[in-house]
Design a protein around this motif. Sequence first.
Motif, PDB file in Angstrom:
ATOM      1  N   ASP A 144      -9.192  -9.241  -0.842  1.00  0.00           N
ATOM      2  CA  ASP A 144      -8.887  -8.611   0.467  1.00  0.00           C
ATOM      3  C   ASP A 144      -7.367  -9.004   1.137  1.00  0.00           C
ATOM      4  OD1 ASP A 144     -11.448  -7.453   0.098  1.00  0.00           O
ATOM      5  OD2 ASP A 144     -12.412  -9.273   0.868  1.00  0.00           O
ATOM      6  N   ILE A 145      -6.641  -9.391   0.445  1.00  0.00           N
ATOM      7  CA  ILE A 145      -5.323  -9.874   1.243  1.00  0.00           C
ATOM      8  C   ILE A 145      -4.638  -8.780   1.794  1.00  0.00           C
ATOM      9  CG2 ILE A 145      -2.998 -10.631   0.853  1.00  0.00           C
ATOM     10  CD1 ILE A 145      -3.945 -12.603  -1.021  1.00  0.00           C
ATOM     11  N   GLU A 146      -4.802  -7.809   1.335  1.00  0.00           N
ATOM     12  CA  GLU A 146      -3.909  -6.330   2.014  1.00  0.00           C
ATOM     13  C   GLU A 146      -4.732  -6.011   3.099  1.00  0.00           C
ATOM     14  OE1 GLU A 146      -2.534  -3.553  -0.817  1.00  0.00           O
ATOM     15  OE2 GLU A 146      -1.327  -5.158  -1.792  1.00  0.00           O
ATOM     16  N   ASP A 147      -6.029  -5.840   3.008  1.00  0.00           N
ATOM     17  CA  ASP A 147      -6.845  -5.092   3.894  1.00  0.00           C
ATOM     18  C   ASP A 147      -6.890  -6.137   5.118  1.00  0.00           C
ATOM     19  OD1 ASP A 147      -7.105  -2.792   2.889  1.00  0.00           O
ATOM     20  OD2 ASP A 147      -8.799  -3.024   1.773  1.00  0.00           O
ATOM     21  N   ASP A 148      -7.132  -7.627   4.687  1.00  0.00           N
ATOM     22  CA  ASP A 148      -7.349  -8.538   5.870  1.00  0.00           C
ATOM     23  C   ASP A 148      -6.002  -8.535   6.659  1.00  0.00           C
ATOM     24  OD1 ASP A 148      -9.812  -9.214   4.709  1.00  0.00           O
ATOM     25  OD2 ASP A 148      -9.379 -10.881   3.727  1.00  0.00           O
TER      26      ASP A 148
ATOM     27  N   ALA B 208      -6.233  -5.598   8.866  1.00  0.00           N
ATOM     28  CA  ALA B 208      -7.348  -5.825   9.975  1.00  0.00           C
ATOM     29  C   ALA B 208      -7.288  -7.183  10.929  1.00  0.00           C
ATOM     30  CB  ALA B 208      -8.755  -5.903   9.452  1.00  0.00           C
ATOM     31  N   GLY B 209      -6.286  -7.916  10.516  1.00  0.00           N
ATOM     32  CA  GLY B 209      -6.087  -9.169  11.367  1.00  0.00           C
ATOM     33  C   GLY B 209      -7.153 -10.197  10.999  1.00  0.00           C
ATOM     34  N   VAL B 210      -7.731 -10.098   9.720  1.00  0.00           N
ATOM     35  CA  VAL B 210      -8.887 -11.111   9.387  1.00  0.00           C
ATOM     36  C   VAL B 210      -8.161 -12.282   8.731  1.00  0.00           C
ATOM     37  CG1 VAL B 210     -10.618 -11.589   7.815  1.00  0.00           C
ATOM     38  CG2 VAL B 210     -10.319  -9.460   9.072  1.00  0.00           C
ATOM     39  N   LYS B 211      -8.283 -13.662   9.063  1.00  0.00           N
ATOM     40  CA  LYS B 211      -7.632 -14.643   8.429  1.00  0.00           C
ATOM     41  C   LYS B 211      -8.330 -15.300   7.402  1.00  0.00           C
ATOM     42  CE  LYS B 211      -5.828 -16.039  12.956  1.00  0.00           C
ATOM     43  NZ  LYS B 211      -5.884 -17.007  14.234  1.00  0.00           N
TER      44      LYS B 211
END
Length: 301
Positions: A202-206, A209-212
């Motif tokens: 999920d690196i790119e989507d995170d 989305a601003g997810v760490k």
Amino acid sequence: METIVPDSEGRGLLARLPGRVRDLVQLARLDRPIGAWLLFWPGAWAIALAGRAIARWDLILWFGLGAVAMRGAGCVYNDIVDRDLDRRVARTAARPLASGRLSLKMAWGWLLTLSLVGLIVLLQLERTAQIMALASIAPVAAYPFMKRITWWPQAWLGIVFSWAALVGWPAVTGTVSAPALWLYAGSILWVIGYDTIYALQDIEDDALAGVKSSARALGDHARGGVAGFYLGATLLWGIALWQVRPEPLALAGLLPMAAHLLWQVAGLRREDPADALARFRSNRFAGLLMFLACFVVGTAT
């Protein structure tokens, strides 16, 4: 183009279920038992290392049921909290709450039902084990918010997903002693390692989305980071086994587990989500290897 592997796929037997039932199964990830296995193993390790795997086989089964129920409850709670974030991540956008197929009210009802199953399991435990199990509620409740606060939500997941080791040991001994603590500490590092692998999907989507996550924090050093966590886990587990049976032969029981973890790291491809998922799922087998090591050492004393 990268292949995104959604975690809510309606295939096989799942596809034959009525729509509402299928959504409830997917919401609790009952169709994806890897999480229940990973929650179960640390408790089984503790029982085995304490030398009671045979005498208390029934307790191991109760831990299995508890792992399924409480992992399911945790997933429901996580999806309730993360439903807005999940809509922005390709792998999670099809989840029942994120997609709008299931109502929030029904999700809370399903969470309560699964928690009641967990309560039944709790009542089978010794008093100290019950207290330790109840003490996990606060960190479990806090976990979904960690990805908004810290770059290392995987560390918090390690605290939560390893907790069964602190419950399994007193469930058969009546107290929490040093081997259980070392086993727990090693499991935390193991969880950080395998969940970093999972987060590679999920690196790119995170990022959008601003997810760490630890995968984003480590970046190109993800493989080395996972290797470090796995090495630390193996060393801490070695201490746990040594305290139960202070002989070099006891440490040899960790070799199959160490070899498997080395395999995970050696072939890890950061840019391949399908490969990351496969290596993450292989930790179900890794948990079995660790259980066998604990069983041999625990029953030999």
